[in-house]
Design a protein around this motif. Structure first.
Motif, PDB file in Angstrom:
ATOM      1  N   VAL A  37       0.848  -1.189   0.000  1.00  0.00           N
ATOM      2  CA  VAL A  37       0.000   0.000   0.000  1.00  0.00           C
ATOM      3  C   VAL A  37       0.880   1.234   0.000  1.00  0.00           C
ATOM      4  N   CYS A  38       0.571   2.169  -0.886  1.00  0.00           N
ATOM      5  CA  CYS A  38       1.217   3.479  -0.892  1.00  0.00           C
ATOM      6  C   CYS A  38       0.187   4.459  -0.375  1.00  0.00           C
ATOM      7  N   GLY A  39       0.465   5.102   0.750  1.00  0.00           N
ATOM      8  CA  GLY A  39      -0.474   6.071   1.295  1.00  0.00           C
ATOM      9  C   GLY A  39      -0.158   6.390   2.741  1.00  0.00           C
ATOM     10  N   THR A  40      -1.001   7.239   3.322  1.00  0.00           N
ATOM     11  CA  THR A  40      -0.832   7.636   4.713  1.00  0.00           C
ATOM     12  C   THR A  40      -2.180   7.562   5.426  1.00  0.00           C
ATOM     13  N   PRO A  41      -2.149   7.404   6.745  1.00  0.00           N
ATOM     14  CA  PRO A  41      -3.394   7.391   7.505  1.00  0.00           C
ATOM     15  C   PRO A  41      -4.164   8.711   7.418  1.00  0.00           C
ATOM     16  N   VAL A  42      -3.487   9.809   7.121  1.00  0.00           N
ATOM     17  CA  VAL A  42      -4.141  11.114   7.055  1.00  0.00           C
ATOM     18  C   VAL A  42      -4.823  11.324   5.704  1.00  0.00           C
ATOM     19  N   LEU A  43      -4.135  10.982   4.607  1.00  0.00           N
ATOM     20  CA  LEU A  43      -4.654  11.251   3.262  1.00  0.00           C
ATOM     21  C   LEU A  43      -5.383  10.073   2.625  1.00  0.00           C
ATOM     22  N   GLY A  44      -5.010   8.870   3.002  1.00  0.00           N
ATOM     23  CA  GLY A  44      -5.580   7.675   2.397  1.00  0.00           C
ATOM     24  C   GLY A  44      -4.591   6.976   1.483  1.00  0.00           C
ATOM     25  N   ALA A  45      -5.059   5.933   0.822  1.00  0.00           N
ATOM     26  CA  ALA A  45      -4.214   5.124  -0.057  1.00  0.00           C
ATOM     27  C   ALA A  45      -4.213   5.695  -1.466  1.00  0.00           C
ATOM     28  N   GLU A  46      -3.016   5.792  -2.048  1.00  0.00           N
ATOM     29  CA  GLU A  46      -2.872   6.211  -3.444  1.00  0.00           C
ATOM     30  C   GLU A  46      -2.901   5.000  -4.372  1.00  0.00           C
ATOM     31  N   SER A  47      -2.241   3.906  -3.942  1.00  0.00           N
ATOM     32  CA  SER A  47      -2.135   2.722  -4.791  1.00  0.00           C
ATOM     33  C   SER A  47      -1.951   1.474  -3.939  1.00  0.00           C
ATOM     34  N   ILE A  48      -2.335   0.338  -4.529  1.00  0.00           N
ATOM     35  CA  ILE A  48      -2.122  -0.962  -3.903  1.00  0.00           C
ATOM     36  C   ILE A  48      -1.596  -1.929  -4.954  1.00  0.00           C
ATOM     37  N   VAL A  49      -0.918  -2.984  -4.473  1.00  0.00           N
ATOM     38  CA  VAL A  49      -0.429  -4.043  -5.353  1.00  0.00           C
ATOM     39  C   VAL A  49      -0.979  -5.378  -4.868  1.00  0.00           C
ATOM     40  N   LEU A  50      -1.614  -6.109  -5.766  1.00  0.00           N
ATOM     41  CA  LEU A  50      -2.030  -7.484  -5.491  1.00  0.00           C
ATOM     42  C   LEU A  50      -0.951  -8.382  -6.084  1.00  0.00           C
ATOM     43  N   ALA A  51      -0.236  -9.082  -5.204  1.00  0.00           N
ATOM     44  CA  ALA A  51       0.865  -9.918  -5.671  1.00  0.00           C
ATOM     45  C   ALA A  51       0.673 -11.386  -5.306  1.00  0.00           C
ATOM     46  N   GLY A  52      -0.544 -11.739  -4.891  1.00  0.00           N
ATOM     47  CA  GLY A  52      -0.817 -13.141  -4.597  1.00  0.00           C
ATOM     48  C   GLY A  52      -0.222 -13.632  -3.299  1.00  0.00           C
ATOM     49  N   GLN A  53       0.047 -12.743  -2.359  1.00  0.00           N
ATOM     50  CA  GLN A  53       0.700 -13.147  -1.122  1.00  0.00           C
ATOM     51  C   GLN A  53      -0.271 -13.428   0.019  1.00  0.00           C
ATOM     52  N   TYR A  54      -1.478 -12.908  -0.052  1.00  0.00           N
ATOM     53  CA  TYR A  54      -2.441 -13.088   1.035  1.00  0.00           C
ATOM     54  C   TYR A  54      -3.623 -13.913   0.556  1.00  0.00           C
ATOM     55  N   GLU A  55      -4.025 -14.891   1.368  1.00  0.00           N
ATOM     56  CA  GLU A  55      -5.055 -15.835   0.967  1.00  0.00           C
ATOM     57  C   GLU A  55      -6.446 -15.222   0.855  1.00  0.00           C
ATOM     58  N   GLU A  56      -6.663 -14.055   1.414  1.00  0.00           N
ATOM     59  CA  GLU A  56      -7.973 -13.409   1.332  1.00  0.00           C
ATOM     60  C   GLU A  56      -8.138 -12.594   0.047  1.00  0.00           C
ATOM     61  N   ASP A  57      -7.042 -12.276  -0.643  1.00  0.00           N
ATOM     62  CA  ASP A  57      -7.119 -11.451  -1.848  1.00  0.00           C
ATOM     63  C   ASP A  57      -7.910 -12.173  -2.938  1.00  0.00           C
ATOM     64  N   ASN A  58      -8.767 -11.407  -3.622  1.00  0.00           N
ATOM     65  CA  ASN A  58      -9.559 -11.969  -4.709  1.00  0.00           C
ATOM     66  C   ASN A  58      -9.819 -10.864  -5.727  1.00  0.00           C
ATOM     67  N   PHE A  59      -9.412 -11.098  -6.965  1.00  0.00           N
ATOM     68  CA  PHE A  59      -9.585 -10.109  -8.027  1.00  0.00           C
ATOM     69  C   PHE A  59     -10.685 -10.572  -8.954  1.00  0.00           C
ATOM     70  N   GLU A  60     -11.794  -9.847  -8.959  1.00  0.00           N
ATOM     71  CA  GLU A  60     -12.911 -10.109  -9.860  1.00  0.00           C
ATOM     72  C   GLU A  60     -13.160  -8.847 -10.681  1.00  0.00           C
ATOM     73  N   GLU A  61     -13.873  -8.986 -11.771  1.00  0.00           N
ATOM     74  CA  GLU A  61     -14.123  -7.844 -12.650  1.00  0.00           C
ATOM     75  C   GLU A  61     -14.909  -6.732 -11.954  1.00  0.00           C
ATOM     76  N   GLU A  62     -15.909  -7.098 -11.166  1.00  0.00           N
ATOM     77  CA  GLU A  62     -16.786  -6.110 -10.537  1.00  0.00           C
ATOM     78  C   GLU A  62     -16.306  -5.643  -9.163  1.00  0.00           C
ATOM     79  N   GLU A  63     -15.456  -6.447  -8.502  1.00  0.00           N
ATOM     80  CA  GLU A  63     -15.002  -6.069  -7.159  1.00  0.00           C
ATOM     81  C   GLU A  63     -13.729  -6.820  -6.799  1.00  0.00           C
ATOM     82  N   ILE A  64     -12.869  -6.121  -6.085  1.00  0.00           N
ATOM     83  CA  ILE A  64     -11.636  -6.714  -5.570  1.00  0.00           C
ATOM     84  C   ILE A  64     -11.783  -6.838  -4.066  1.00  0.00           C
ATOM     85  N   GLN A  65     -11.328  -7.956  -3.529  1.00  0.00           N
ATOM     86  CA  GLN A  65     -11.176  -8.094  -2.082  1.00  0.00           C
ATOM     87  C   GLN A  65      -9.670  -8.101  -1.826  1.00  0.00           C
ATOM     88  N   TYR A  66      -9.244  -7.138  -1.037  1.00  0.00           N
ATOM     89  CA  TYR A  66      -7.812  -6.937  -0.785  1.00  0.00           C
ATOM     90  C   TYR A  66      -7.573  -6.969   0.714  1.00  0.00           C
TER      91      TYR A  66
END
Length: 151
Positions: A37-66
Protein backbone atom coordinates in the motif's frame (compact mmCIF):
# COMPACT_ATOMS: atom_id res chain seq x y z
CA UNK A 1 8.89 13.82 -0.28
CA UNK A 2 6.79 13.30 -3.44
CA UNK A 3 3.38 14.94 -3.68
CA UNK A 4 0.59 12.35 -3.32
CA UNK A 5 -1.28 11.56 -6.54
CA UNK A 6 -4.84 10.29 -6.36
CA UNK A 7 -5.61 9.25 -9.91
CA UNK A 8 -3.56 8.37 -12.97
CA UNK A 9 0.08 9.43 -12.62
CA UNK A 10 1.43 11.18 -15.68
CA UNK A 11 0.65 9.35 -18.92
CA UNK A 12 0.28 5.87 -17.38
CA UNK A 13 -3.05 4.17 -18.06
CA UNK A 14 -4.72 0.81 -17.37
CA UNK A 15 -3.04 -2.05 -19.20
CA UNK A 16 0.48 -0.62 -18.88
CA UNK A 17 2.94 -3.19 -17.51
CA UNK A 18 6.08 -2.90 -15.40
CA UNK A 19 8.88 -5.44 -15.13
CA UNK A 20 9.35 -5.22 -11.38
CA UNK A 21 8.74 -3.24 -8.20
CA UNK A 22 11.66 -0.92 -8.97
CA UNK A 23 10.03 0.09 -12.27
CA UNK A 24 6.75 0.70 -10.42
CA UNK A 25 8.54 2.91 -7.92
CA UNK A 26 10.53 4.90 -10.49
CA UNK A 27 7.40 5.50 -12.58
CA UNK A 28 5.48 6.85 -9.58
CA UNK A 29 2.61 4.44 -10.22
CA UNK A 30 3.39 2.71 -6.88
CA UNK A 31 6.31 4.28 -5.02
CA UNK A 32 7.08 1.77 -2.22
CA UNK A 33 9.46 -0.94 -3.37
CA UNK A 34 8.16 -3.53 -0.90
CA UNK A 35 4.93 -2.37 0.75
CA UNK A 36 1.64 -3.33 -0.85
CA UNK A 37 0.00 0.00 0.00
CA UNK A 38 1.22 3.48 -0.89
CA UNK A 39 -0.47 6.07 1.30
CA UNK A 40 -0.83 7.64 4.71
CA UNK A 41 -3.39 7.39 7.50
CA UNK A 42 -4.14 11.11 7.05
CA UNK A 43 -4.65 11.25 3.26
CA UNK A 44 -5.58 7.68 2.40
CA UNK A 45 -4.21 5.12 -0.06
CA UNK A 46 -2.87 6.21 -3.44
CA UNK A 47 -2.14 2.72 -4.79
CA UNK A 48 -2.12 -0.96 -3.90
CA UNK A 49 -0.43 -4.04 -5.35
CA UNK A 50 -2.03 -7.48 -5.49
CA UNK A 51 0.87 -9.92 -5.67
CA UNK A 52 -0.82 -13.14 -4.60
CA UNK A 53 0.70 -13.15 -1.12
CA UNK A 54 -2.44 -13.09 1.04
CA UNK A 55 -5.06 -15.84 0.97
CA UNK A 56 -7.97 -13.41 1.33
CA UNK A 57 -7.12 -11.45 -1.85
CA UNK A 58 -9.56 -11.97 -4.71
CA UNK A 59 -9.59 -10.11 -8.03
CA UNK A 60 -12.91 -10.11 -9.86
CA UNK A 61 -14.12 -7.84 -12.65
CA UNK A 62 -16.79 -6.11 -10.54
CA UNK A 63 -15.00 -6.07 -7.16
CA UNK A 64 -11.64 -6.71 -5.57
CA UNK A 65 -11.18 -8.09 -2.08
CA UNK A 66 -7.81 -6.94 -0.79
CA UNK A 67 -6.49 -7.98 2.60
CA UNK A 68 -4.54 -5.77 4.89
CA UNK A 69 -0.94 -6.52 5.66
CA UNK A 70 0.77 -8.32 8.51
CA UNK A 71 0.44 -11.57 10.40
CA UNK A 72 1.67 -13.70 7.51
CA UNK A 73 4.49 -16.24 7.74
CA UNK A 74 7.01 -15.20 5.04
CA UNK A 75 8.10 -18.81 4.47
CA UNK A 76 4.69 -20.45 4.06
CA UNK A 77 2.56 -17.45 3.10
CA UNK A 78 -0.10 -18.52 5.61
CA UNK A 79 -1.70 -16.20 8.13
CA UNK A 80 -0.32 -17.04 11.60
CA UNK A 81 -1.51 -14.09 13.74
CA UNK A 82 -4.20 -11.43 13.73
CA UNK A 83 -3.53 -8.33 11.66
CA UNK A 84 -3.15 -5.00 13.44
CA UNK A 85 -3.97 -1.60 11.98
CA UNK A 86 -0.62 -0.30 10.75
CA UNK A 87 0.08 2.45 8.19
CA UNK A 88 -1.19 0.64 5.07
CA UNK A 89 -4.37 -0.58 6.75
CA UNK A 90 -5.02 2.86 8.24
CA UNK A 91 -4.52 4.44 4.80
CA UNK A 92 -7.12 2.09 3.28
CA UNK A 93 -9.55 2.76 6.14
CA UNK A 94 -9.13 6.48 5.46
CA UNK A 95 -9.83 5.87 1.75
CA UNK A 96 -13.22 4.41 2.69
CA UNK A 97 -13.98 7.82 4.23
CA UNK A 98 -12.50 10.07 1.53
CA UNK A 99 -13.70 8.18 -1.55
CA UNK A 100 -10.54 9.24 -3.41
CA UNK A 101 -9.44 6.94 -6.25
CA UNK A 102 -6.85 4.23 -5.59
CA UNK A 103 -4.58 2.87 -8.33
CA UNK A 104 -4.62 -0.94 -8.47
CA UNK A 105 -1.69 -2.97 -9.76
CA UNK A 106 -1.64 -6.74 -10.06
CA UNK A 107 1.13 -9.28 -10.57
CA UNK A 108 0.27 -11.30 -13.70
CA UNK A 109 2.05 -13.64 -16.13
CA UNK A 110 3.91 -11.78 -18.87
CA UNK A 111 2.91 -12.24 -22.50
CA UNK A 112 5.81 -14.65 -22.98
CA UNK A 113 4.38 -16.82 -20.18
CA UNK A 114 7.74 -17.21 -18.47
CA UNK A 115 7.99 -14.14 -16.30
CA UNK A 116 5.58 -12.15 -14.19
CA UNK A 117 4.96 -8.44 -14.57
CA UNK A 118 2.92 -5.85 -12.73
CA UNK A 119 -0.07 -4.59 -14.69
CA UNK A 120 -1.85 -1.34 -13.96
CA UNK A 121 -5.52 -2.35 -13.63
CA UNK A 122 -6.93 1.16 -13.22
CA UNK A 123 -8.63 3.37 -10.65
CA UNK A 124 -10.82 1.92 -7.94
CA UNK A 125 -12.77 3.20 -4.95
CA UNK A 126 -12.53 1.54 -1.53
CA UNK A 127 -16.20 1.01 -0.69
CA UNK A 128 -15.96 -0.89 2.58
CA UNK A 129 -13.98 -3.11 4.90
CA UNK A 130 -14.37 -5.90 7.43
CA UNK A 131 -12.22 -7.11 10.30
CA UNK A 132 -13.13 -10.73 10.86
CA UNK A 133 -11.62 -14.22 10.97
CA UNK A 134 -10.13 -15.16 7.63
CA UNK A 135 -9.51 -18.53 6.01
CA UNK A 136 -6.84 -19.41 8.58
CA UNK A 137 -9.00 -18.34 11.53
CA UNK A 138 -7.04 -15.18 12.37
CA UNK A 139 -8.53 -11.68 12.28
CA UNK A 140 -7.78 -9.94 8.99
CA UNK A 141 -8.82 -6.69 7.39
CA UNK A 142 -10.45 -7.20 4.01
CA UNK A 143 -11.16 -4.16 1.84
CA UNK A 144 -13.68 -4.09 -0.98
CA UNK A 145 -12.72 -2.02 -4.03
CA UNK A 146 -14.86 -1.31 -7.08
CA UNK A 147 -13.66 0.03 -10.44
CA UNK A 148 -14.33 3.67 -11.21
CA UNK A 149 -16.17 3.68 -14.52
CA UNK A 150 -14.79 6.09 -17.10
CA UNK A 151 -11.75 6.97 -15.00
Amino acid sequence: MPVPTFGHPGTYRPGDTFRNRIDLSLSGVHRPRRAGVCGTPVLGAESIVLAGQYEEDNFEEEEIQYSGNGGRDPKTGRQITDQVATTGILALLRSVETGLPVRVLRKVPADDGELEVYRYEGLYQVVGSTYAPGKSGFLVYVFRLRPLVGA
